[in-house]
Design a protein around this motif. Sequence first.
Motif, PDB file in Angstrom:
ATOM      1  N   ILE A   1       2.120 -13.566  23.589  1.00 55.37           N
ATOM      2  CA  ILE A   1       3.059 -13.912  24.654  1.00 55.37           C
ATOM      3  C   ILE A   1       2.324 -14.693  25.748  1.00 55.37           C
ATOM      4  O   ILE A   1       1.095 -14.693  25.793  1.00 55.37           O
ATOM      5  CB  ILE A   1       3.722 -12.656  25.255  1.00 55.37           C
ATOM      6  CG1 ILE A   1       2.676 -11.756  25.916  1.00 55.37           C
ATOM      7  CG2 ILE A   1       4.528 -11.906  24.200  1.00 55.37           C
ATOM      8  CD1 ILE A   1       3.249 -10.672  26.798  1.00 55.37           C
TER       9      ILE A   1
ATOM     10  N   LYS B   1       6.667  -8.970  19.736  1.00 55.66           N
ATOM     11  CA  LYS B   1       5.769 -10.117  19.580  1.00 55.66           C
ATOM     12  C   LYS B   1       4.435  -9.799  20.232  1.00 55.66           C
ATOM     13  O   LYS B   1       4.360  -9.166  21.280  1.00 55.66           O
ATOM     14  CB  LYS B   1       6.401 -11.358  20.194  1.00 55.66           C
ATOM     15  CG  LYS B   1       7.662 -11.757  19.458  1.00 55.66           C
ATOM     16  CD  LYS B   1       8.010 -13.192  19.713  1.00 55.66           C
ATOM     17  CE  LYS B   1       9.095 -13.612  18.766  1.00 55.66           C
ATOM     18  NZ  LYS B   1      10.412 -13.662  19.322  1.00 55.66           N
ATOM     19  N   LYS B   2       3.363 -10.228  19.589  1.00 56.62           N
ATOM     20  CA  LYS B   2       2.013  -9.956  20.071  1.00 56.62           C
ATOM     21  C   LYS B   2       1.478 -11.086  20.945  1.00 56.62           C
ATOM     22  O   LYS B   2       0.728 -10.854  21.872  1.00 56.62           O
ATOM     23  CB  LYS B   2       1.052  -9.718  18.895  1.00 56.62           C
ATOM     24  CG  LYS B   2       1.447  -8.546  18.026  1.00 56.62           C
ATOM     25  CD  LYS B   2       1.289  -7.247  18.751  1.00 56.62           C
ATOM     26  CE  LYS B   2       1.674  -6.094  17.851  1.00 56.62           C
ATOM     27  NZ  LYS B   2       2.041  -4.918  18.595  1.00 56.62           N
TER      28      LYS B   2
ATOM     29  N   ASP C   1       7.844 -11.011  28.787  1.00 55.62           N
ATOM     30  CA  ASP C   1       8.103  -9.569  28.781  1.00 55.62           C
ATOM     31  C   ASP C   1       9.159  -9.222  27.736  1.00 55.62           C
ATOM     32  O   ASP C   1       9.003  -8.252  26.981  1.00 55.62           O
ATOM     33  CB  ASP C   1       8.560  -9.120  30.171  1.00 55.62           C
ATOM     34  CG  ASP C   1       8.835  -7.634  30.238  1.00 55.62           C
ATOM     35  OD1 ASP C   1       7.906  -6.839  29.968  1.00 55.62           O
ATOM     36  OD2 ASP C   1       9.985  -7.261  30.540  1.00 55.62           O
TER      37      ASP C   1
ATOM     38  N   GLU D   1       7.637  -9.499  24.307  1.00 53.15           N
ATOM     39  CA  GLU D   1       6.742  -8.359  24.048  1.00 53.15           C
ATOM     40  C   GLU D   1       7.551  -7.113  23.685  1.00 53.15           C
ATOM     41  O   GLU D   1       7.191  -6.379  22.767  1.00 53.15           O
ATOM     42  CB  GLU D   1       5.871  -8.100  25.274  1.00 53.15           C
ATOM     43  CG  GLU D   1       4.824  -7.029  25.054  1.00 53.15           C
ATOM     44  CD  GLU D   1       3.896  -6.881  26.238  1.00 53.15           C
ATOM     45  OE1 GLU D   1       2.678  -6.830  26.011  1.00 53.15           O
ATOM     46  OE2 GLU D   1       4.390  -6.816  27.394  1.00 53.15           O
TER      47      GLU D   1
END
Length: 112
Positions: A59, A56-57, A49, A52
Amino acid sequence: VDELMRRVPRGRLITIDGLRAALAKKHGVSIACPLTTGIFAWIAAHAADEAEREGKKRITPYWRTLKAGGEINPRYPGGVDNVARRLRAEGHRIVKKGKRCLVAAHEGRLAW
């Protein structure tokens, strides 16, 4: 734990018990601790989480890891609503059973 959670493909699921079995097999032991496995799954979920939120894409798909019996873990980021939304987006049906939310027919969608 994070490594195994990452391997669950889109549309598939795993339970904490399944994760425990995979960990035990990987490390050549008979059982993995349910408490420790749950704690590390929680840590992986919150780290994903945070990643993200940082943009960041790719995860860890923590929402694919369920409690025993297919129950959504309410302690994952965003609670039941967030996890249920993500699971619905992957084609799962969510049912309420009292105060608990479960993934319908989750047994047929287990990754391993």
